[in-house]
Design a protein around this motif. Structure first.
Motif, short mmCIF file in Angstrom:
data_model
loop_
_atom_site.label_atom_id
_atom_site.label_comp_id
_atom_site.label_asym_id
_atom_site.label_seq_id
_atom_site.Cartn_x
_atom_site.Cartn_y
_atom_site.Cartn_z
N PRO A 156 0.82 -1.21 0.00
CA PRO A 156 0.00 0.00 0.00
C PRO A 156 0.84 1.26 0.00
O PRO A 156 2.00 1.26 0.43
CB PRO A 156 -0.79 -0.12 1.31
CG PRO A 156 0.10 -0.93 2.20
CD PRO A 156 0.83 -1.89 1.30
N PRO A 159 0.08 6.11 4.40
CA PRO A 159 -1.06 6.98 4.72
C PRO A 159 -0.64 8.43 4.73
O PRO A 159 0.52 8.76 5.01
CB PRO A 159 -1.47 6.51 6.11
CG PRO A 159 -0.25 5.88 6.69
CD PRO A 159 0.49 5.26 5.54
N ARG A 172 -5.27 3.37 -0.79
CA ARG A 172 -3.86 3.10 -0.55
C ARG A 172 -3.33 1.95 -1.39
O ARG A 172 -2.14 1.81 -1.59
CB ARG A 172 -3.62 2.82 0.93
CG ARG A 172 -3.85 4.03 1.82
CD ARG A 172 -3.71 3.64 3.28
NE ARG A 172 -2.41 3.05 3.55
CZ ARG A 172 -2.16 2.26 4.60
NH1 ARG A 172 -3.12 1.97 5.45
NH2 ARG A 172 -0.96 1.76 4.77
N THR A 220 -6.58 7.62 -7.57
CA THR A 220 -5.61 7.95 -6.53
C THR A 220 -4.42 8.76 -7.05
O THR A 220 -4.02 9.74 -6.40
CB THR A 220 -5.11 6.66 -5.85
OG1 THR A 220 -6.23 5.97 -5.30
CG2 THR A 220 -4.11 6.96 -4.74
N SER A 224 -3.51 12.44 -5.51
CA SER A 224 -2.32 12.52 -4.66
C SER A 224 -1.35 13.60 -5.10
O SER A 224 -0.61 14.15 -4.27
CB SER A 224 -1.60 11.17 -4.67
OG SER A 224 -2.40 10.17 -4.10
#
Length: 307
Positions: A156, A159, A172, A220, A224
């Motif tokens: 993953p 975090p 993740r 993601t 991000s």
């Protein structure tokens, strides 16, 4: 002969849980993931109910003991009273009407998730908590647990803290996206009358779940690296590019989804004008340039350049 249930929530809780568990395990197999998934249901008694059981779990004779959930109702009430929506006023009446239920559901899910924090650490598992729905006297939260060893195949992302008003920055790992897709199916089934009774009409197949998870996971990268990211179909675009042939043969190449300002990126070549991802034939040609060990760097807003 019927099956007696002491921690009773509704008549089909056993078949419902088993169906969700089979789906979660089939999804792991579809992904080629080692390990297995276990599913349990946690029911927190609704305010105003006189049911003798404050908390119910299904299965009641499984690896999870009822004392694990001591204090859950108090935790839910504390979370509800301090919920960030308490002082939020929506501009439409329906949202204001629904706000207490939104807060209640979120407080249940948050409190159930916190209950499993120490359990997960002590037993080497990761618990995924779905969205609760109330069935008769209980707010029921479906929970999927998988061994931490499963993440060896699906490392993953680390975090990242998000503010209380943010929805996060994606998933993740593909495994996270897949388990939450399973839980979304589980929550939707709970909104049907007598969930677990008519399983044949039920949930998506494992193959469909994996596609949904892959599409969701590919939000993601943009979330991000770019707060203004708004491209919604990276999954479809990459599928289209990968399906195209290069000079009549199967193409090769490597795409790296990374913030181009990251100091770990060493550019070999940069285009004066990045190749847009929505031009799949040019993207396919550019990707072929990365067949010798270098990689194409994916920028935000669907632009590519070569590293």
């Amino acid at each position: 002969m019927g099956r007696s249930i002491y921690l009773f929530m509704w008549g089909y809780q056993h078949s419902y849980r088993l169906h969700v568990q089979h789906l979660a395990r089939d999804v792991l197999k579809e992904l080629g993931a080692a390990g297995n998934a276990d599913v349990l249901l946690v029911g927190a008694r609704r305010p105003g109910s006189n049911n003798r059981n404050q908390v119910c779990i299904e299965p009641e004779d499984g690896k999870w003991s009822l004392p694990l959930f001591d204090g859950l109702l108090d935790a839910i009430e504390s979370t509800y009273e301090s919920h960030h929506l308490q002082n939020v006023f929506f501009g439409d009446e329906p949202s204001m009407r629904d706000k207490p239920e939104w807060m209640r559901r979120d407080s249940v899910r948050t409190s159930v998730a916190k209950t499993f924090e120490s359990y997960d650490k002590n037993h080497g598992v990761t618990s995924f908590c779905g969205e609760p729905r109330y069935i008769e006297d209980y707010y029921v939260t479906p929970v999927v647990q998988i061994p931490n060893a499963t993440f060896v195949q699906f490392p993953p992302l680390p975090p990242r803290p998000v503010s209380i008003r943010e929805r996060g920055y994606g998933f993740r790992s593909l495994l996270h996206a897949a388990m939450y897709a399973v839980l979304q199916e589980a929550t939707e089934e709970m909104q049907n009358p007598e969930p677990g009774r008519f399983l044949q009409r039920g949930m998506r197949s494992a193959e469909e779940i994996v596609r949904v998870a892959a599409r969701n996971f590919l939000h993601t990268p943009g979330l991000s690296i770019d707060r203004r990211y708004n491209y919604s179909d990276l999954f479809g675009a990459l599928n289209l590019v990968s399906s195209l042939l290069y000079e009549g043969a199967k193409g090769t190449g490597r795409l790296v989804l990374v913030n181009p300002e990251n100091e770990a990126v060493d550019f070999l070549v940069k285009f004066a004008e990045p190749v847009p991802l929505h031009d799949p034939r040019w993207a396919r040609k550019v990707l072929q340039m990365a067949a010798s060990g270098s990689g194409i760097i994916g920028l935000s807003r669907t632009q590519w350049t070569v590293s």
